[in-house]
Write an enzyme that holds these catalytic residues in place. Structure first.
Site, PDB file in Angstrom:
ATOM      1  CG  ASP A  98      -2.001 -15.045   0.135  1.00  0.00           C
ATOM      2  OD1 ASP A  98      -1.263 -14.037   0.542  1.00  0.00           O
ATOM      3  OD2 ASP A  98      -3.103 -14.680  -0.259  1.00  0.00           O
ATOM      4  CB  CYS A 109      -2.676   8.303  -1.225  1.00  0.00           C
ATOM      5  SG  CYS A 109      -3.878   7.599  -1.846  1.00  0.00           S
ATOM      6  CD  GLN A 121      -5.693 -10.561  -2.380  1.00  0.00           C
ATOM      7  OE1 GLN A 121      -5.237  -9.388  -2.426  1.00  0.00           O
ATOM      8  NE2 GLN A 121      -5.157 -11.474  -1.915  1.00  0.00           N
ATOM      9  CB  CYS A 141       0.817  -8.483   1.855  1.00  0.00           C
ATOM     10  SG  CYS A 141       0.573  -9.032   3.478  1.00  0.00           S
ATOM     11  CB  CYS A 167      -6.088  12.010   3.287  1.00  0.00           C
ATOM     12  SG  CYS A 167      -6.582  10.214   3.164  1.00  0.00           S
TER      13      CYS A 167
END
Length: 442
Positions: A371, A96, A277, A397, A93
């Site tokens: 942001d 991750c 978030q 980010c 997958c």
């Protein structure tokens, strides 16, 4: 003799890449979390799922920039930071990339990544705090890839760098409510005629139940039977809202309850597909860092405000500041405008990338919080650099565009007080940061 015309139109064959075994000592991690080392021929090798200090054995699979990507087959000398994977799908997958690395080592690496990225822009001599990390099992929003077949509905996440879908039954990243919903979302996705070609399903946990958005691959149309099934499903499973996206247009199919998210003590009915978030825990950490940085400010601008992640907690500060919030996403601005009626908050819809407030307009604020999306806020930073705003808080980010924007502010006379890396994308290479800057006077 061939003419020039023929030579220009003759197609050149692309050299075919030949795979070969490779053994390499991993010396560092790249920005995407891949192990990087140099083989005995002096070539840079990128080896996913390997760690610094390890001897990794694999096969080269493709060129990658100035180096070569390889597929890991075995580890001859494991690192002390290597741990057992937490999920049976890890490696298949693409959700991750770092489950093989100890959590503490991931936190240290992300702090080091932020440090190096800022250093490349000459940004040093200020404290970079330890990484604030969010545990697994907290994700309140996820986007799944779906492909119905004759025998079953394949439901899960894409493989790394591939459109192939890994069919999953569980995911340790998800919140308990999202985890419980996996089986019913799979069943629902496979039953919709207009979704027969598959697509994406985004599910968000709200206060009143799941908010579900279907995005079909083929811009499929819902049948009357589909609509009846979706309404029945929403009633049966206490779903707040189900929506359907067709060729960029989003249609609410049923909205039984408001899809509310709480910011401070205010409920905001968020628009379909609105930015949030990824976890409540991550949101709380970011909000706490931002609010502490502007403590005492009486007039604050929250730019790229979204649905009010920072706006509403800032308005609830003890000093009860006046808040001006702005964003270019009209639906999110409108949702917040309705929610904050009666509070000391003004809300504006404006394209901040193209038309940020001028330095004179910014001078009316004691503090500015911004942001932006991954592209950063270059034009806003340029205007802030000419302002006399006392406190600036940058939330990002993307460390690369953050470093660029901070360099502009520092060149304009601001001083970085502190930076804090925040890891709310567990077991991935993604990184957020909150940076506080001050100016005494011009």
């Amino acid at each position: 003799m061939p003419s020039h015309h023929n030579r220009r139109n003759r197609k050149s064959k692309k050299p075919q890449f030949t795979s070969h075994p490779v053994e390499v000592e991993i010396t560092r991690l790249g920005a995407g979390g891949d192990g990087i080392g140099t083989d005995n021929k002096g070539r840079i090798i990128y080896m996913p799922y390997s760690l610094p200090g390890e001897i990794a054995v694999g096969k080269t699979i493709a060129k990658r920039g100035e180096g070569i990507a390889a597929k890991l087959e075995s580890i001859q000398q494991p690192s002390k930071n290597r741990v057992n994977q937490k999920c049976d799908y890890f490696g298949q997958c693409g959700g991750c990339s770092m489950q093989h690395m100890a959590d503490g080592a991931i936190s240290d690496w992300k702090r080091e990544t932020l440090t190096k990225t800022l250093h490349q822009k000459g940004l040093d001599d200020f404290p970079i705090n330890p990484t604030k990390s969010i545990p697994a099992g907290t994700r309140r929003r996820a986007r799944f890839a779906v492909k119905p077949t004759q025998n079953k509905c394949v439901f899960g996440f894409n493989s790394p760098f591939s459109k192939q879908i890994v069919d999953i039954e569980t995911c340790p990243l998800l919140s308990p409510k999202l985890s419980e919903a996996l089986s019913i979302l799979r069943q629902l996705s496979g039953s919709i005629e207009g979704f027969s070609m598959g697509g994406d399903v985004q599910a968000t946990e709200t206060q009143n139940g799941l908010d579900i958005l279907f995005v079909p691959n083929n811009n499929g149309e819902l049948t009357l039977h589909d609509r009846e099934n979706l309404i029945e499903f929403a009633n049966q499973h206490q779903v707040a809202r189900i929506a359907w996206e067709n060729d960029g247009w989003v249609e609410p199919v049923c909205a039984l309850l408001p899809a509310d998210i709480k910011f401070a003590q205010t409920d905001v009915a968020v628009p379909i597909g609105a930015f949030l978030q990824p976890s409540q825990a991550g949101q709380d950490i970011l909000v706490d860092l931002v609010c502490k940085a502007v403590s005492g400010a009486k007039k604050i601008a929250d730019l790229y405000c979204g649905c009010g992640t920072f706006t509403l907690p800032l308005a609830a500060l003890p000093q009860k500041p006046i808040i001006h919030a702005a964003d270019g996403l009209e639906d999110q601005v409108s949702a917040m405008r309705k929610a904050v009626a009666g509070q000391k908050i003004t809300v504006e819809s404006i394209d901040l990338a193209k038309n940020p407030p001028s330095s004179d307009e910014l001078n009316t604020f004691d503090a500015v919080v911004f942001d932006p999306p991954r592209a950063g806020a270059q034009r806003l930073a340029e205007n802030l650099a000419w302002s006399n705003v006392e406190t600036i808080v940058a939330v990002s980010c993307n460390p690369a565009t953050l470093a660029r924007d901070l360099r502009i502010l520092v060149d304009g006379g601001y001083e970085i007080v502190e930076a804090t890396p925040v890891d709310q994308f567990t077991w991935s290479a993604h990184l957020e940061a909150v940076v506080v800057l001050k100016r005494e006077s011009l």
